[in-house]
Structures are given as C-alpha cells and as structure tokens.
Design a protein around this motif. Structure first.
Motif, PDB file in Angstrom:
ATOM      1  N   MET A 277      88.842  20.267  90.319  1.00  0.00           N
ATOM      2  CA  MET A 277      87.990  19.964  89.188  1.00  0.00           C
ATOM      3  C   MET A 277      87.942  18.460  88.989  1.00  0.00           C
ATOM      4  O   MET A 277      88.955  17.782  89.114  1.00  0.00           O
ATOM      5  N   GLU A 278      86.760  17.959  88.700  1.00  0.00           N
ATOM      6  CA  GLU A 278      86.585  16.533  88.432  1.00  0.00           C
ATOM      7  C   GLU A 278      86.200  16.335  86.973  1.00  0.00           C
ATOM      8  O   GLU A 278      85.252  16.951  86.495  1.00  0.00           O
ATOM      9  N   ILE A 279      86.959  15.496  86.302  1.00  0.00           N
ATOM     10  CA  ILE A 279      86.687  15.175  84.907  1.00  0.00           C
ATOM     11  C   ILE A 279      86.116  13.764  84.858  1.00  0.00           C
ATOM     12  O   ILE A 279      86.764  12.808  85.291  1.00  0.00           O
ATOM     13  N   ALA A 280      84.917  13.643  84.337  1.00  0.00           N
ATOM     14  CA  ALA A 280      84.239  12.354  84.264  1.00  0.00           C
ATOM     15  C   ALA A 280      85.000  11.384  83.365  1.00  0.00           C
ATOM     16  O   ALA A 280      85.703  11.794  82.437  1.00  0.00           O
ATOM     17  N   GLU A 281      84.825  10.094  83.643  1.00  0.00           N
ATOM     18  CA  GLU A 281      85.481   9.062  82.830  1.00  0.00           C
ATOM     19  C   GLU A 281      85.037   9.113  81.372  1.00  0.00           C
ATOM     20  O   GLU A 281      85.773   8.677  80.485  1.00  0.00           O
ATOM     21  N   ASN A 282      83.832   9.639  81.135  1.00  0.00           N
ATOM     22  CA  ASN A 282      83.337   9.707  79.755  1.00  0.00           C
ATOM     23  C   ASN A 282      83.247  11.150  79.248  1.00  0.00           C
ATOM     24  O   ASN A 282      82.567  11.420  78.252  1.00  0.00           O
ATOM     25  N   ALA A 283      83.935  12.091  79.905  1.00  0.00           N
ATOM     26  CA  ALA A 283      83.929  13.479  79.437  1.00  0.00           C
ATOM     27  C   ALA A 283      84.529  13.538  78.036  1.00  0.00           C
ATOM     28  O   ALA A 283      85.567  12.941  77.764  1.00  0.00           O
ATOM     29  N   ALA A 284      83.878  14.269  77.157  1.00  0.00           N
ATOM     30  CA  ALA A 284      84.351  14.377  75.775  1.00  0.00           C
ATOM     31  C   ALA A 284      85.267  15.586  75.611  1.00  0.00           C
ATOM     32  O   ALA A 284      85.139  16.587  76.316  1.00  0.00           O
ATOM     33  N   LEU A 285      86.192  15.479  74.684  1.00  0.00           N
ATOM     34  CA  LEU A 285      87.009  16.603  74.239  1.00  0.00           C
ATOM     35  C   LEU A 285      86.503  16.994  72.859  1.00  0.00           C
ATOM     36  O   LEU A 285      86.494  16.177  71.942  1.00  0.00           O
ATOM     37  N   VAL A 286      86.070  18.240  72.718  1.00  0.00           N
ATOM     38  CA  VAL A 286      85.569  18.737  71.433  1.00  0.00           C
ATOM     39  C   VAL A 286      86.646  19.645  70.841  1.00  0.00           C
ATOM     40  O   VAL A 286      86.911  20.739  71.358  1.00  0.00           O
ATOM     41  N   VAL A 287      87.269  19.169  69.778  1.00  0.00           N
ATOM     42  CA  VAL A 287      88.374  19.876  69.118  1.00  0.00           C
ATOM     43  C   VAL A 287      87.796  20.619  67.919  1.00  0.00           C
ATOM     44  O   VAL A 287      87.419  20.006  66.919  1.00  0.00           O
ATOM     45  N   VAL A 288      87.727  21.935  68.038  1.00  0.00           N
ATOM     46  CA  VAL A 288      86.981  22.754  67.083  1.00  0.00           C
ATOM     47  C   VAL A 288      87.897  23.376  66.020  1.00  0.00           C
ATOM     48  O   VAL A 288      88.794  24.166  66.345  1.00  0.00           O
ATOM     49  N   ASP A 289      87.706  22.994  64.780  1.00  0.00           N
ATOM     50  CA  ASP A 289      88.249  23.693  63.609  1.00  0.00           C
ATOM     51  C   ASP A 289      89.759  23.907  63.625  1.00  0.00           C
ATOM     52  O   ASP A 289      90.246  24.984  63.251  1.00  0.00           O
ATOM     53  N   VAL A 290      90.515  22.909  63.999  1.00  0.00           N
ATOM     54  CA  VAL A 290      91.974  23.050  63.993  1.00  0.00           C
ATOM     55  C   VAL A 290      92.450  22.702  62.582  1.00  0.00           C
ATOM     56  O   VAL A 290      92.914  21.595  62.305  1.00  0.00           O
ATOM     57  N   GLN A 291      92.317  23.680  61.691  1.00  0.00           N
ATOM     58  CA  GLN A 291      92.497  23.468  60.264  1.00  0.00           C
ATOM     59  C   GLN A 291      93.655  24.283  59.703  1.00  0.00           C
ATOM     60  O   GLN A 291      94.003  25.354  60.211  1.00  0.00           O
ATOM     61  N   GLN A 292      94.222  23.774  58.623  1.00  0.00           N
ATOM     62  CA  GLN A 292      95.388  24.392  58.001  1.00  0.00           C
ATOM     63  C   GLN A 292      95.120  25.825  57.538  1.00  0.00           C
ATOM     64  O   GLN A 292      96.022  26.659  57.545  1.00  0.00           O
ATOM     65  N   GLY A 293      93.901  26.103  57.152  1.00  0.00           N
ATOM     66  CA  GLY A 293      93.570  27.442  56.657  1.00  0.00           C
ATOM     67  C   GLY A 293      93.807  28.546  57.655  1.00  0.00           C
ATOM     68  O   GLY A 293      93.993  29.716  57.275  1.00  0.00           O
ATOM     69  N   PHE A 294      93.824  28.207  58.942  1.00  0.00           N
ATOM     70  CA  PHE A 294      94.080  29.231  59.957  1.00  0.00           C
ATOM     71  C   PHE A 294      95.552  29.625  60.025  1.00  0.00           C
ATOM     72  O   PHE A 294      95.900  30.545  60.761  1.00  0.00           O
ATOM     73  N   GLU A 295      96.400  28.968  59.259  1.00  0.00           N
ATOM     74  CA  GLU A 295      97.802  29.355  59.170  1.00  0.00           C
ATOM     75  C   GLU A 295      98.021  30.482  58.155  1.00  0.00           C
ATOM     76  O   GLU A 295      99.122  31.012  58.058  1.00  0.00           O
ATOM     77  N   GLU A 296      96.998  30.839  57.400  1.00  0.00           N
ATOM     78  CA  GLU A 296      97.124  31.863  56.358  1.00  0.00           C
ATOM     79  C   GLU A 296      97.017  33.251  56.987  1.00  0.00           C
ATOM     80  O   GLU A 296      95.955  33.879  56.992  1.00  0.00           O
ATOM     81  N   GLU A 297      98.146  33.729  57.499  1.00  0.00           N
ATOM     82  CA  GLU A 297      98.176  34.988  58.239  1.00  0.00           C
ATOM     83  C   GLU A 297      97.747  36.178  57.389  1.00  0.00           C
ATOM     84  O   GLU A 297      97.141  37.125  57.892  1.00  0.00           O
ATOM     85  N   ALA A 298      98.038  36.144  56.103  1.00  0.00           N
ATOM     86  CA  ALA A 298      97.644  37.252  55.226  1.00  0.00           C
ATOM     87  C   ALA A 298      96.125  37.417  55.200  1.00  0.00           C
ATOM     88  O   ALA A 298      95.619  38.530  55.022  1.00  0.00           O
ATOM     89  N   TYR A 299      95.410  36.334  55.395  1.00  0.00           N
ATOM     90  CA  TYR A 299      93.943  36.381  55.405  1.00  0.00           C
ATOM     91  C   TYR A 299      93.401  36.783  56.775  1.00  0.00           C
ATOM     92  O   TYR A 299      92.505  37.610  56.879  1.00  0.00           O
ATOM     93  N   TRP A 300      93.947  36.202  57.838  1.00  0.00           N
ATOM     94  CA  TRP A 300      93.382  36.360  59.180  1.00  0.00           C
ATOM     95  C   TRP A 300      93.993  37.507  59.970  1.00  0.00           C
ATOM     96  O   TRP A 300      93.342  38.061  60.843  1.00  0.00           O
ATOM     97  N   GLY A 301      95.268  37.800  59.736  1.00  0.00           N
ATOM     98  CA  GLY A 301      95.942  38.824  60.521  1.00  0.00           C
ATOM     99  C   GLY A 301      96.619  38.239  61.745  1.00  0.00           C
ATOM    100  O   GLY A 301      96.718  37.020  61.895  1.00  0.00           O
TER     101      GLY A 301
END
Length: 194
Positions: free
Chosen positions: A1-25
């Motif tokens: 695999m070749e990763i371009a020098e300008n390849a972007a990393l898109v970090v999607v929704d890494v938010q504290q609310g996803f730690e609420e197991e009672a809500y998400w399961g």
C-alpha cells in the motif's frame, strides 16, 4: 500500500458521549482508541493533514448533543488537536457523512489537492462507513482502518439483532467488496506512512 505525502486522516466522532454504555450498549474492539491515537500521532509527525469531525446531534436525549459533556472529543483526541506539523481541519456535522458538515470537507480536500484519505473513528457502521462510502463515490482513494473504529450491538427491522462485531464485519465486507474503500489494519497504515 502506498500512502501519499498529503493523504488526510479523517477522525470521525471520537467523542466522550460514546463512553455512555447505558445509552449505546455493548461495543466491540477495545483497542480502537489506542489505534486511533497512533494514527493521529503518525499523521501529525509526518506532516500529513488531519481532519477532526464532531457530531452535533439534534436528538434531545443524545449524549452527543451540543451543550452536553458527551459532545466533546475524548481527552486523547483533544490533547492532540493543533499539535501536528501539517494542515488541520475541524468540522461539525449533524448527519452520518462528514461530507455534509461545515466547513465543506470535499472543497477543503480538493483545494489542497488531496485525493487519498484514511477513515478512523466511531461508529464503524454509521458515520465512519458513510464517510468512507461517500468518499469512494466522490472519486477519492479511501482506506478504512477497521481496527481504529468501533460500534455497538444493533437492532433492525423485525427484531433482527446483530452484535457489534457482526456489524463491523458487515461494514468491512461492504466497503471492501463494494469497492468503496480498501479495508486495512492501522499498523499497515502506520508502516506505510513512515
């Protein structure tokens, strides 16, 4: 695999609310946060662009709604923002795809001449998958870091239930088999980006 020098990393929704197991399961992939952090560190150290996406839910009871502590990025993500040698974008959205956020992700990528990006984040089969699918449809070369994502058990029509692991596997098969993205491991991306 070749990763371009300008390849972007898109970090999607890494938010504290996803730690609420009672809500998400129950969730899968307990190593996801470590892998996400390693990808961010690698992208920042090599001067590549990083996009931080935050979901501002419009649902009243969502842990991701604006004004709720769960709307904030997880601590390890917030600590890394603004620390890279390369360009950085912060965008917000209220739907599944980061391409329907503000500012306009597609316009930002195209203006920078970026044709390749990596998706990591939460949830595997929701916002991460939708962003990858749309990127593929828009003509980008997309890498989906499956082990740098996680999701939760789900219930569909007729009471059908799938575990988080089954949903993640379905995402991998759909993205890879459907030609939307190359599904890879984070260690492969880190090695290729160095």
């Amino acid at each position: 695999m070749e990763i371009a020098e300008n390849a972007a990393l898109v970090v999607v929704d890494v938010q504290q609310g996803f730690e609420e197991e009672a809500y998400w399961g129950p969730r899968d992939n307990p190593e996801a946060d470590r892998n996400i952090a390693e990808l961010i560190d690698t992208w920042q150290a090599t001067g590549r662009p990083v996009v931080f996406v935050r979901h501002d839910s419009t649902e009243r009871d969502s842990p991701l709604r604006e004004g709720h502590p769960g709307n904030a990025f997880k601590k390890y993500v917030e600590e890394r923002r603004g620390r890279g040698a390369g360009p950085e974008l912060f965008l917000t959205k209220s739907v599944n795809s980061a391409f329907y956020g503000a500012p306009d992700l597609d316009a930002w990528l195209r203006e920078a001449g970026i044709r390749q990006f990596v998706v990591a984040g939460i949830q595997t089969n929701m916002c991460a998958e939708t962003t990858a699918r749309m990127g593929g449809n828009l003509g980008y070369e997309v890498f989906f870091a499956l082990d740098a994502t996680y999701t939760f058990d789900g219930v569909g029509p007729w009471g059908w239930k799938l575990s988080a692991r089954e949903l993640s596997r379905a995402t991998a098969v759909t993205l890879h088999g459907g030609g939307f993205a190359s599904v890879v491991r984070s260690e492969e991306l880190v090695a290729a980006a160095k």
